[in-house]
Design a protein around this motif. Structure first.
Motif, PDB file in Angstrom:
ATOM      1  N   TRP A 154     -16.837  24.694   8.555  1.00 35.13           N
ATOM      2  CA  TRP A 154     -17.821  24.032   7.708  1.00 35.13           C
ATOM      3  C   TRP A 154     -19.052  24.932   7.516  1.00 35.13           C
ATOM      4  CZ3 TRP A 154     -16.853  19.612   5.167  1.00 35.13           C
ATOM      5  CH2 TRP A 154     -17.906  19.063   4.422  1.00 35.13           C
ATOM      6  N   PRO A 155     -19.430  25.217   6.255  1.00 40.14           N
ATOM      7  CA  PRO A 155     -20.595  26.080   6.016  1.00 40.14           C
ATOM      8  C   PRO A 155     -21.886  25.378   6.439  1.00 40.14           C
ATOM      9  CG  PRO A 155     -19.199  25.852   4.042  1.00 40.14           C
ATOM     10  CD  PRO A 155     -18.764  24.805   5.009  1.00 40.14           C
TER      11      PRO A 155
ATOM     12  N   VAL B 107     -13.638  23.679   0.940  1.00 34.93           N
ATOM     13  CA  VAL B 107     -14.141  23.701   2.312  1.00 34.93           C
ATOM     14  C   VAL B 107     -13.065  23.184   3.263  1.00 34.93           C
ATOM     15  CG1 VAL B 107     -15.910  22.825   3.889  1.00 34.93           C
ATOM     16  CG2 VAL B 107     -16.503  23.328   1.503  1.00 34.93           C
TER      17      VAL B 107
ATOM     18  N   VAL C  77     -17.315  19.823  -4.819  1.00 31.62           N
ATOM     19  CA  VAL C  77     -16.883  20.288  -3.505  1.00 31.62           C
ATOM     20  C   VAL C  77     -15.579  19.578  -3.164  1.00 31.62           C
ATOM     21  CG1 VAL C  77     -17.442  20.422  -1.045  1.00 31.62           C
ATOM     22  CG2 VAL C  77     -19.267  20.641  -2.743  1.00 31.62           C
TER      23      VAL C  77
ATOM     24  N   THR D 201     -16.441  24.381  -4.841  1.00 31.90           N
ATOM     25  CA  THR D 201     -16.390  24.953  -3.496  1.00 31.90           C
ATOM     26  C   THR D 201     -15.285  24.288  -2.694  1.00 31.90           C
ATOM     27  OG1 THR D 201     -18.790  25.336  -3.562  1.00 31.90           O
ATOM     28  CG2 THR D 201     -17.711  25.376  -1.398  1.00 31.90           C
TER      29      THR D 201
ATOM     30  N   ASP E 240     -24.844  25.947   5.476  1.00 30.71           N
ATOM     31  CA  ASP E 240     -25.811  25.795   4.386  1.00 30.71           C
ATOM     32  C   ASP E 240     -25.273  24.977   3.213  1.00 30.71           C
ATOM     33  OD1 ASP E 240     -23.913  27.611   3.633  1.00 30.71           O
ATOM     34  OD2 ASP E 240     -25.308  29.081   2.793  1.00 30.71           O
ATOM     35  N   LEU E 241     -24.183  24.254   3.395  1.00 33.30           N
ATOM     36  CA  LEU E 241     -23.604  23.491   2.288  1.00 33.30           C
ATOM     37  C   LEU E 241     -24.472  22.276   1.981  1.00 33.30           C
ATOM     38  CD1 LEU E 241     -21.240  23.110   0.325  1.00 33.30           C
ATOM     39  CD2 LEU E 241     -20.117  21.727   2.077  1.00 33.30           C
ATOM     40  N   ASP E 242     -24.981  22.219   0.747  1.00 30.17           N
ATOM     41  CA  ASP E 242     -25.824  21.110   0.289  1.00 30.17           C
ATOM     42  C   ASP E 242     -24.990  20.246  -0.664  1.00 30.17           C
ATOM     43  OD1 ASP E 242     -27.786  19.380  -0.494  1.00 30.17           O
ATOM     44  OD2 ASP E 242     -29.043  20.871  -1.491  1.00 30.17           O
ATOM     45  N   VAL E 243     -24.814  18.985  -0.315  1.00 37.81           N
ATOM     46  CA  VAL E 243     -23.974  18.096  -1.122  1.00 37.81           C
ATOM     47  C   VAL E 243     -24.789  17.054  -1.877  1.00 37.81           C
ATOM     48  CG1 VAL E 243     -21.995  18.392   0.407  1.00 37.81           C
ATOM     49  CG2 VAL E 243     -23.589  16.515   0.818  1.00 37.81           C
TER      50      VAL E 243
ATOM     51  N   TYR F  64     -18.630  19.787  11.223  1.00 33.64           N
ATOM     52  CA  TYR F  64     -18.802  19.098   9.934  1.00 33.64           C
ATOM     53  C   TYR F  64     -19.671  17.848  10.121  1.00 33.64           C
ATOM     54  CZ  TYR F  64     -14.826  16.274  11.667  1.00 33.64           C
ATOM     55  OH  TYR F  64     -13.993  15.480  12.415  1.00 33.64           O
TER      56      TYR F  64
END
Length: 501
Positions: free
Chosen positions: A181-182, A176, A350, A174, A184-187, A64
């Motif tokens: 932890w993904p 998590v 998220v 989403t 490709d996760l865009d925050v 993460y």
């Protein structure tokens, strides 16, 4: 380092291996144990079994944003492989590379089998060996060894503590978990709520804010947050002015002394440390900020592990308006966020469950001694290293209030010294006696903290008693005395080779 891994088999054969020592786990503890064996007991044939596909344990699993250790690298590093950088607090990827580089330097990578999970360990008194059932790629394999060394840590790797969240099925965002932890996760420009106030949450909040998220740390109750520097000024001062070996010892001793002092004062004068922590937080937060309500924990410092924020980055994110800390009780999730019992709804695109760990002893493997199952939670730990009435088995658990590796190194010195003694004196088996009833009556957790995961985990890990050798050293000076200096091993019975136990 070019001898075969086992006896009577080729080094690249993974089925039916027989070796002197099996180390279970290739994380920080397991790699350290294996390196100590190569250094201090090279005559022992060695195999490392790792359930995951990569080396590094915790520092490979957690990916993460901002993942790091709260411990300085001068004491988190092995005593035989000093950390030579100026940065004291480093990211998880740096720690993983350090572990991998050290393993490579001692040939441990060639002695490690990845994707091999030990599911059952059976001791045979007749054969005086451990028989390990190992799961790999859908099959089961058998490995036998004279001595078993478990270095799996104390928590579950596949999942953390996941309390039930009312309304979870209605949440439209989403969800998590830090352990998954993904990539490709865009925050960026999204509302992120981090549930929890422990080390993971305190690390995640400023890291997510730096990625452009609007972050809320939602805590049920406050935790203390200390401030440490990322770099060590003494490392810079000593570099090039004294021999590297001298600098290594000075820096390690300095950080050990700081750890000992802080934890010691916290136990004797918790009010003093509490005021200092809150004063430090107030200096980094906006004027008038309610520091007591937000960071004034209900327990004494170091009753639970003290969370740190390098450079005060958490407080900076709050001060700059990029993050918020909300204290209260979650009522339920809604399609758009989190509804608090106060009536406030915190928006969330998220939701991160940084809600703690679940303890798991010995990686979940089943342990059996002469057909009798061993219940870990019913056994006391001998010197915090072996289990009462369990032959030829050691395990590594680090300190709760200091760097993990400080104690892991001491355990490794103790175990390798025991193995040398066994070979020197022709001993086939060493077994701690059954602990006296009085020690069982005084039993308490091996991890001497009041944290939620310790309370939830009672019964899943070995415990400790009140007196030697059943009390596990709680600080480094005591650990050095008990595991490095003290040579007597009362209550440890031995069986010569060729004799029945």
């Amino acid at each position: 380092m070019d001898e075969p891994v086992g006896r009577g088999v080729e080094a690249d054969v993974d089925v039916d291996l027989d070796v002197d020592v099996v180390v279970v786990g290739a994380g920080l503890s397991g790699v350290g144990a294996a390196c100590h064996l190569r250094r201090e007991a090279p005559q022992e044939s060695l195999l490392v079994l790792e359930a995951r596909e990569r080396m590094g344990g915790t520092w490979d699993l957690f990916r993460y944003p901002g993942v790091r250790s709260d411990s300085d690298m001068f004491t988190l590093a092995y005593d035989f492989a000093p950390w030579r950088g100026e940065r004291a607090i480093v990211e998880g990827a740096d720690i993983r590379r350090y572990v991998e580089d050290t393993a490579r330097a001692y040939g441990i990578d060639d002695r490690t089998r990845f994707g091999h999970r030990v599911v059952r360990a059976e001791w045979s008194g007749a054969e005086q060996r451990w028989r390990l059932t190992v799961a790999h790629a859908g099959d089961e394999r058998v490995v036998t060894c004279r001595f078993l060394w478990v270095c799996t840590g104390y928590y579950r790797y596949d999942a953390g503590h996941q309390p039930a969240l009312a309304g979870e099925e209605a949440f439209g965002g989403t969800l998590v978990d830090p352990q998954r932890w993904p990539e490709d996760l865009d925050v960026r420009d999204r509302d992120v709520v981090v549930l929890g106030s422990g080390a993971t949450a305190v690390t995640l909040v400023p890291a997510l804010a730096a990625q452009g998220a609007r972050v809320t740390m939602l805590q049920r109750s406050p935790s203390y947050v200390g401030v440490v520097g990322r770099r060590d000024r003494w490392a810079r001062r000593l570099s090039g002015r004294v021999p590297p070996g001298v600098a290594d010892r000075v820096l390690r001793a300095r950080h050990v002394l700081v750890q000992q002092t802080v934890t010691g004062v916290s136990r004797r004068r918790p009010d003093l440390v509490r005021r200092a922590l809150l004063r430090t937080a107030a200096q980094r937060l906006p004027e008038g900020y309610d520091v007591e309500a937000t960071f004034g924990a209900r327990y004494d410092p170091w009753d639970q592990r003290l969370t740190v924020s390098p450079g005060g980055e958490l407080f900076t994110a709050v001060r700059d308006g990029r993050a918020e800390v909300v204290t209260g009780t979650l009522e339920r999730l809604t399609p758009d966020g989190v509804l608090m019992t106060s009536g406030r709804e915190v928006p969330a695109d998220v939701l991160v469950r940084a809600t703690g760990l679940e303890m798991l002893g010995f990686g979940g493997m089943e342990v059996v001694v002469d057909d009798e199952p061993v219940v870990l939670g019913e056994r006391l730990a001998y010197a915090g290293v072996m289990l009462e009435d369990v032959p030829n088995l050691a395990f590594t658990v680090g300190y709760a209030r200091a760097s993990w590796t400080l104690r892991a190194d001491l355990v490794a010195h103790w175990v390798t010294r025991l193995l040398r003694r066994m070979r020197r004196e022709g001993l086939a088996v060493v077994t701690p006696d059954r602990a006296p009833a009085a020690e069982h009556e005084a039993r308490r957790p091996l991890i001497d903290l009041n944290s939620g995961y310790v309370r939830r985990g009672r019964g899943r890990m070995p415990e400790q008693g009140a007196g030697r050798p059943w009390r596990s050293p709680g600080n480094h000076l005591e650990g050095v005395a008990a595991l490095r200096w003290r040579r007597r091993t009362p209550g440890l019975r031995t069986t010569p080779a060729g004799s029945r136990a």
